[in-house]
Design a protein around this motif. Structure first.
Motif, short mmCIF file in Angstrom:
data_model
loop_
_atom_site.label_atom_id
_atom_site.label_comp_id
_atom_site.label_asym_id
_atom_site.label_seq_id
_atom_site.Cartn_x
_atom_site.Cartn_y
_atom_site.Cartn_z
N ILE A 268 74.38 29.81 10.93
CA ILE A 268 75.67 29.23 10.54
C ILE A 268 76.78 29.69 11.48
CG2 ILE A 268 77.44 29.21 8.73
CD1 ILE A 268 75.08 29.37 6.70
N SER A 269 76.83 30.98 11.76
CA SER A 269 77.87 31.52 12.65
C SER A 269 77.80 30.91 14.04
CB SER A 269 77.74 33.04 12.76
OG SER A 269 77.95 33.64 11.53
N CYS A 270 76.60 30.83 14.60
CA CYS A 270 76.42 30.27 15.93
C CYS A 270 76.83 28.79 15.96
CB CYS A 270 74.96 30.44 16.35
SG CYS A 270 74.59 29.82 17.99
N THR A 271 76.43 28.05 14.93
CA THR A 271 76.76 26.62 14.86
C THR A 271 78.27 26.42 14.79
OG1 THR A 271 74.66 26.16 13.76
CG2 THR A 271 76.40 24.50 13.54
N VAL A 272 78.95 27.17 13.94
CA VAL A 272 80.40 27.03 13.80
C VAL A 272 81.10 27.41 15.10
CG1 VAL A 272 82.45 27.94 12.61
CG2 VAL A 272 80.41 27.28 11.30
N GLN A 273 80.65 28.46 15.77
CA GLN A 273 81.25 28.86 17.05
C GLN A 273 81.09 27.76 18.10
OE1 GLN A 273 79.44 32.60 18.05
NE2 GLN A 273 80.58 33.73 16.49
N LYS A 274 79.92 27.13 18.15
CA LYS A 274 79.70 26.05 19.12
C LYS A 274 80.56 24.84 18.81
CE LYS A 274 75.03 27.34 20.49
NZ LYS A 274 73.61 26.98 20.50
N ILE A 275 80.70 24.50 17.55
CA ILE A 275 81.55 23.36 17.16
C ILE A 275 83.00 23.66 17.52
CG2 ILE A 275 82.45 22.04 15.20
CD1 ILE A 275 79.64 22.49 13.90
N LYS A 276 83.47 24.86 17.22
CA LYS A 276 84.85 25.23 17.56
C LYS A 276 85.08 25.17 19.07
CE LYS A 276 86.63 28.84 15.46
NZ LYS A 276 86.75 30.19 14.85
N LEU B 298 86.55 21.96 8.79
CA LEU B 298 85.15 21.84 9.17
C LEU B 298 84.29 22.27 8.00
CD1 LEU B 298 82.81 21.50 11.22
CD2 LEU B 298 83.21 23.90 11.84
N THR B 299 83.37 21.41 7.59
CA THR B 299 82.39 21.75 6.56
C THR B 299 81.01 21.62 7.17
OG1 THR B 299 83.82 20.87 4.83
CG2 THR B 299 81.51 21.17 4.28
N MET C 291 81.40 12.70 10.71
CA MET C 291 80.29 13.44 10.12
C MET C 291 79.03 13.21 10.93
SD MET C 291 78.72 11.45 6.93
CE MET C 291 77.78 9.96 7.24
N VAL C 292 78.17 14.20 10.89
CA VAL C 292 76.84 14.12 11.48
C VAL C 292 75.88 14.68 10.45
CG1 VAL C 292 75.31 14.89 13.33
CG2 VAL C 292 77.72 14.48 13.81
N VAL C 293 74.86 13.92 10.11
CA VAL C 293 73.81 14.37 9.20
C VAL C 293 72.49 14.19 9.93
CG1 VAL C 293 72.69 14.01 6.95
CG2 VAL C 293 75.15 13.63 7.19
N TYR C 294 71.65 15.21 9.88
CA TYR C 294 70.39 15.15 10.61
C TYR C 294 69.31 15.90 9.83
CZ TYR C 294 71.92 19.81 11.95
OH TYR C 294 72.36 21.10 11.91
N ALA C 295 68.06 15.55 10.14
CA ALA C 295 66.91 16.22 9.51
C ALA C 295 65.73 16.18 10.45
CB ALA C 295 66.55 15.52 8.20
N VAL D 22 85.36 21.42 20.01
CA VAL D 22 86.61 20.86 19.52
C VAL D 22 87.78 21.39 20.35
CG1 VAL D 22 88.21 20.80 17.57
CG2 VAL D 22 85.77 20.41 17.19
N PHE D 23 87.77 22.68 20.64
CA PHE D 23 88.84 23.27 21.46
C PHE D 23 88.85 22.66 22.85
CE2 PHE D 23 90.47 26.45 24.44
CZ PHE D 23 91.74 26.62 23.92
N HIS D 24 87.65 22.50 23.44
CA HIS D 24 87.54 21.96 24.80
C HIS D 24 88.08 20.54 24.88
CE1 HIS D 24 85.90 21.22 28.79
NE2 HIS D 24 85.37 20.10 28.33
#
Length: 101
Positions: free
Chosen positions: A85-93, A57-58, A15-19, A96-98
């Motif tokens: 949200i879409s951009c963040t999920v795409q970057k995480i995917k 992924l949450t 997990m990563v939590v940030y503010a 993870v894929f890489h």
């Protein structure tokens, strides 16, 4: 603006939590000021095993769209949040894929 971040990873997941935090406010707290007046809108993500071959992924965001408590959401603000949200999920995917291959 500073980013206050906490991370954790072990066999059960990650997990990563940030503010974001204003620099003057952070200096005030670091010099003994009252942290009760620090406005934090934490966001973050968690990656957990799904019990099979994949992962779950949450992603959660707290975003101040308007500082007026009675303000209504605009189409533009919803589109901005949806894009974030879409951009963040795409970057995480992509990451993870890489690293997963």
């Amino acid at each position: 603006m500073l980013i206050l971040q906490e991370t954790c990873a072990d066999a059960s997941g990650a997990m990563v939590v940030y503010a974001p935090v204003d620099v003057p406010v952070m200096h005030l707290v670091m010099n003994g000021g009252d942290s009760a007046y620090v406005a934090l809108l934490p966001s973050g993500l968690a990656i957990l095993p799904d019990g099979g071959e994949g992962s779950l992924l949450t992603v959660g965001f707290q975003i101040l769209v308007n500082n007026q408590p009675t303000a209504k959401l605009t189409v533009e603000s919803v589109e901005t949040v949806n894009s974030l949200i879409s951009c963040t999920v795409q970057k995480i995917k992509a990451v993870v894929f890489h690293y997963g291959n």
